[in-house]
Design a protein around this motif. Sequence first.
Motif, short mmCIF file in Angstrom:
data_model
loop_
_atom_site.label_atom_id
_atom_site.label_comp_id
_atom_site.label_asym_id
_atom_site.label_seq_id
_atom_site.Cartn_x
_atom_site.Cartn_y
_atom_site.Cartn_z
N UNK A 102 49.65 -25.64 55.45
CA UNK A 102 50.44 -24.89 56.44
C UNK A 102 51.26 -25.78 57.37
N UNK A 103 50.84 -27.03 57.56
CA UNK A 103 51.59 -27.93 58.44
C UNK A 103 52.80 -28.57 57.75
N UNK A 104 52.97 -28.29 56.44
CA UNK A 104 54.06 -28.93 55.68
C UNK A 104 54.98 -27.89 55.04
N UNK A 105 55.06 -26.71 55.64
CA UNK A 105 55.87 -25.65 55.05
C UNK A 105 57.36 -25.99 55.04
N UNK A 107 42.23 -20.90 51.11
CA UNK A 107 42.12 -22.13 51.90
C UNK A 107 43.16 -22.22 53.01
N UNK A 108 44.14 -21.33 52.95
CA UNK A 108 45.25 -21.39 53.90
C UNK A 108 46.47 -22.08 53.33
N UNK A 145 55.41 -35.81 52.63
CA UNK A 145 54.33 -35.03 53.24
C UNK A 145 52.99 -35.50 52.65
N UNK A 146 52.61 -36.74 52.90
CA UNK A 146 51.43 -37.32 52.25
C UNK A 146 50.16 -36.51 52.49
N UNK A 147 49.52 -36.15 51.38
CA UNK A 147 48.26 -35.42 51.47
C UNK A 147 48.41 -33.95 51.80
N UNK A 148 49.64 -33.50 52.01
CA UNK A 148 49.83 -32.10 52.42
C UNK A 148 50.59 -31.27 51.40
#
Length: 316
Positions: free
Chosen positions: A244-247, A263-264, A285-288
């Motif tokens: 959600x932080x990388x939309x 999981x969201x 967006x590493x890891x996202x």
Amino acid sequence: MSAALSAANRFAFMVAVVPYLMETGGASVRELAERFEMTPDQVRRLIETIATSGVPGDSGAYLDMDLFDINWDAFDRGEVILTRTIALDRVPRLSSLEVAAIVTGLQLLDVSLDPAAASIAESVQAKLRQDTGYIAGSSEVGDELSAVRSALNLGRTLSFDYVDAHGTHSLGRRVDPAGLHRYEQEWYLRGWCHSAQAMRTFRLSRMSRVRVTEDAATPQKPELRTPSWSESAAAQEVTVRVDPTALAFLSWYADAPRTVMPSGEVEARIVYVDGDALVRAVMAFPGRVRIVDDPALSDALRARARSALSRYHDAS
């Protein structure tokens, strides 16, 4: 205006009045009152606070030279003249990231601007590049871009030589332009190809000897429409899962079907043309952002990540 000023009104005045005085060289209290729709007494009280405003110096304290100041004798006569300004008269400097963001934004707007506005946008981009040394990552297609824009504005057929993705050369392609689009740092022309008698998409960096002909284009053909990247021979699909932080990643794929997972995360099926460009976008967006169902892309992503990490190890 009411005798009582809100905190927002006072703040707005203080933010605006200093640049105004710097531009005009000074103004009377009455003039400021009329311009900012305040009473002269309100203007006087707020101007008096200028001498307590500034930027703390190296010591962290507000010393005399760290504060704004005015000509107090003139102020007694009803005139406001700045004698010292802090920070506002310094030339602002943009970071490389800020310049990149501005240039990218102007490039994205470019396709929707009228010719006059597009010319201004190009001038701003050129000045930013000249003043900051910023070099865009996309191909240099200035002449080709100008010719395509001209053909679109005039409603004329384009003629150009083209090299496709397989290295095949074709000379004198004639295309009725339907639209100009930007995708993954490249410019693309969408138009009706006279040779293929069908809609085709052409990358500007593969075009040469571009010429606007005297022949009128025929944009009324029913096939002329906004391009779908899924129609390109090079287009492929892949499923990604996005935190959600990388939309913001999905802003390039506005039409992609998406599902919110328990999981969201957001799962989306996206269409891409350039696998290397997609890998670079994911790495932003590493890891996202995760590639779900394309092992080759996943391997390419891991290889690029390992290469990046190895540079840190080598440096140490």
